[in-house]
Design an enzyme around this catalytic site. Structure first.
Site, PDB file in Angstrom:
ATOM      1  N   ASP A  87      65.524   5.496  23.933  1.00 54.09           N
ATOM      2  CA  ASP A  87      65.033   5.698  22.559  1.00 54.09           C
ATOM      3  C   ASP A  87      65.182   7.141  22.079  1.00 54.09           C
ATOM      4  OD1 ASP A  87      64.300   3.129  21.771  1.00 54.09           O
ATOM      5  OD2 ASP A  87      62.258   3.290  22.560  1.00 54.09           O
ATOM      6  N   ARG A 112      58.511   6.504  26.746  1.00 57.85           N
ATOM      7  CA  ARG A 112      59.060   7.570  25.900  1.00 57.85           C
ATOM      8  C   ARG A 112      58.428   8.941  26.171  1.00 57.85           C
ATOM      9  NH1 ARG A 112      60.474   6.384  19.762  1.00 57.85           N
ATOM     10  NH2 ARG A 112      61.815   8.134  20.309  1.00 57.85           N
ATOM     11  N   ARG A 157      50.765   4.217  16.700  1.00 60.63           N
ATOM     12  CA  ARG A 157      51.295   5.186  17.662  1.00 60.63           C
ATOM     13  C   ARG A 157      50.478   6.488  17.670  1.00 60.63           C
ATOM     14  NH1 ARG A 157      56.559   3.863  19.193  1.00 60.63           N
ATOM     15  NH2 ARG A 157      56.743   1.607  19.218  1.00 60.63           N
ATOM     16  N   HIS A 186      55.572   2.905  12.473  1.00 62.82           N
ATOM     17  CA  HIS A 186      55.651   4.343  12.198  1.00 62.82           C
ATOM     18  C   HIS A 186      55.635   4.534  10.680  1.00 62.82           C
ATOM     19  CE1 HIS A 186      57.813   5.560  16.202  1.00 62.82           C
ATOM     20  NE2 HIS A 186      56.580   6.029  16.220  1.00 62.82           N
ATOM     21  N   CYS A 280      64.789   7.522  11.422  1.00 58.02           N
ATOM     22  CA  CYS A 280      64.417   7.608  12.840  1.00 58.02           C
ATOM     23  C   CYS A 280      65.403   8.461  13.625  1.00 58.02           C
ATOM     24  CB  CYS A 280      64.377   6.223  13.473  1.00 58.02           C
ATOM     25  SG  CYS A 280      63.143   5.137  12.776  1.00 58.02           S
TER      26      CYS A 280
HETATM   27  N1  ARG Z   1      62.178   1.975  19.891  1.00 62.27           N
HETATM   28  C1  ARG Z   1      61.576   3.096  19.280  1.00 62.27           C
HETATM   29  C2  ARG Z   1      60.069   3.020  19.393  1.00 62.27           C
HETATM   30  O1  ARG Z   1      59.550   1.939  19.249  1.00 62.27           O
HETATM   31  C3  ARG Z   1      61.985   3.215  17.840  1.00 62.27           C
HETATM   32  C4  ARG Z   1      61.504   4.460  17.187  1.00 62.27           C
HETATM   33  C5  ARG Z   1      61.845   4.524  15.722  1.00 62.27           C
HETATM   34  N2  ARG Z   1      61.593   5.807  15.213  1.00 62.27           N
HETATM   35  C6  ARG Z   1      60.997   6.065  14.054  1.00 62.27           C
HETATM   36  N3  ARG Z   1      60.936   7.307  13.648  1.00 62.27           N
HETATM   37  N4  ARG Z   1      60.435   5.126  13.344  1.00 62.27           N
HETATM   38  O2  ARG Z   1      59.396   3.982  19.639  1.00 62.27           O
END
Ligand code: ARG
Length: 287
Positions: A87, A112, A157, A186, A280
């Site tokens: 990612d 991550r 998040r 996000h 992203c």
């Molecule tokens: N697979 C990543 C996650 O779920 C995607 C992140 C997307 N990034 C963003 N800035 N929305 O963390």
């Protein structure tokens, strides 16, 4: 909740002067090639590890985004992708950079977490004043600068404690917003910054209180459709005139053109399999 730092300021909603033309601001961004991109775990509803991904297609699509930015005259910096961090291509989550200060990302999911220190070390090498984070936050995924104000999301998040922390780090007004739809986990999947006073957003992605704040602060905002949001049409990057966005977001594109923006579309369908789009893949670096 509205956190105002350092002192309480009164803000009137900036009104767009309908006679003023949209103008482009010089942009510097950080990107990460999708060399190791794949979907091997599931941390958002877009990700299906059982479905194959095509790394070479992801690379070609990412390249069109890179080329678009170069064509628009952006200064595009690159960070080396690290093996085992699929990612990492979503550079927006790598931190939040403003006033020469880089605020570290601290990811919710272990998969991550190594990205935070990796991005911070790179930003320090680029000369930014690197600040380690105490509170969980996913960088520009959940923090968006609109003019002088930082819009900050929590719900999936970033923790709301990070909103206080980012207000302290940057000494800016921070407006807290709560996301409620897991598909728009996000802030940058549910809200787009077009210029210093204009945003576009998907109202249903926010709780009632947050929606009321957005309506009051941004009465001229563009309201996105569920269809355009569902192809991550709001996950766009604008320099104030040029808007780089998903080619699949047809209605939003027409609406932006009607408001005087020049739209540049890209197809990032492969990166959408990880739950990310244009924004992203883009971390803005502000000195
Ligand atoms: N697979 C990543 C996650 O779920 C995607 C992140 C997307 N990034 C963003 N800035 N929305 O963390």
């Amino acid at each position: 909740m509205t956190i105002t730092t350092p002192a309480t300021t009164t803000h009137n909603s900036p009104q767009r002067d309908s006679l003023s033309a949209n103008t482009a601001q010089a942009k510097t961004v950080l990107m990460c090639r999708p060399d190791h991109f794949t979907v091997s775990y599931r941390i958002n509803p877009w990700m299906f590890p059982e479905n194959p991904t095509d790394q070479s297609l992801a690379a070609r699509q990412w390249q069109t985004l890179y080329d678009t930015y170069i064509r628009l005259g952006f200064d595009v910096q690159l960070i080396d992708p690290l093996l085992g961090l699929p990612d990492m291509v979503y550079a927006a989550n790598g931190g939040f950079v403003l006033d020469g200060i880089a605020y570290e990302a601290k990811f919710r999911y272990p998969e991550r977490q190594p990205e935070g220190p990796a991005y911070l070390a790179h930003l320090a090498r680029l000369g930014f004043d690197a600040r380690e984070a105490v509170e969980n936050n996913e960088g520009e995924g959940d923090f968006l600068l609109v003019g002088d104000v930082i819009l900050a999301a929590h719900g999936f998040r970033s923790e709301s404690d990070s909103h206080r922390e980012i207000a302290e780090v940057f000494g800016r007004e921070v407006i807290s917003l709560k996301l409620i739809n897991p598909s728009f986990y996000h802030l940058d999947t549910a809200l787009a910054v077009l210029d210093d006073q204009t945003i576009a957003y998907l109202p249903s992605a926010f709780d009632d209180a947050s929606r009321a704040i957005l309506e009051q602060r941004y009465p001229d905002a563009i309201i996105a459709s569920e269809e355009d949001a569902a192809v991550l049409g709001l996950n766009l990057f604008s320099d104030g005139l040029n808007v780089v966005m998903a080619e699949q977001a047809h209605t939003l594109r027409v609406e932006l053109q009607a408001r005087g923006y020049e739209t540049h579309t890209v197809d990032l369908s492969e990166l959408l399999l990880g739950g990310g789009g244009v924004k992203c893949c883009t971390l803005e670096l502000r000195t």
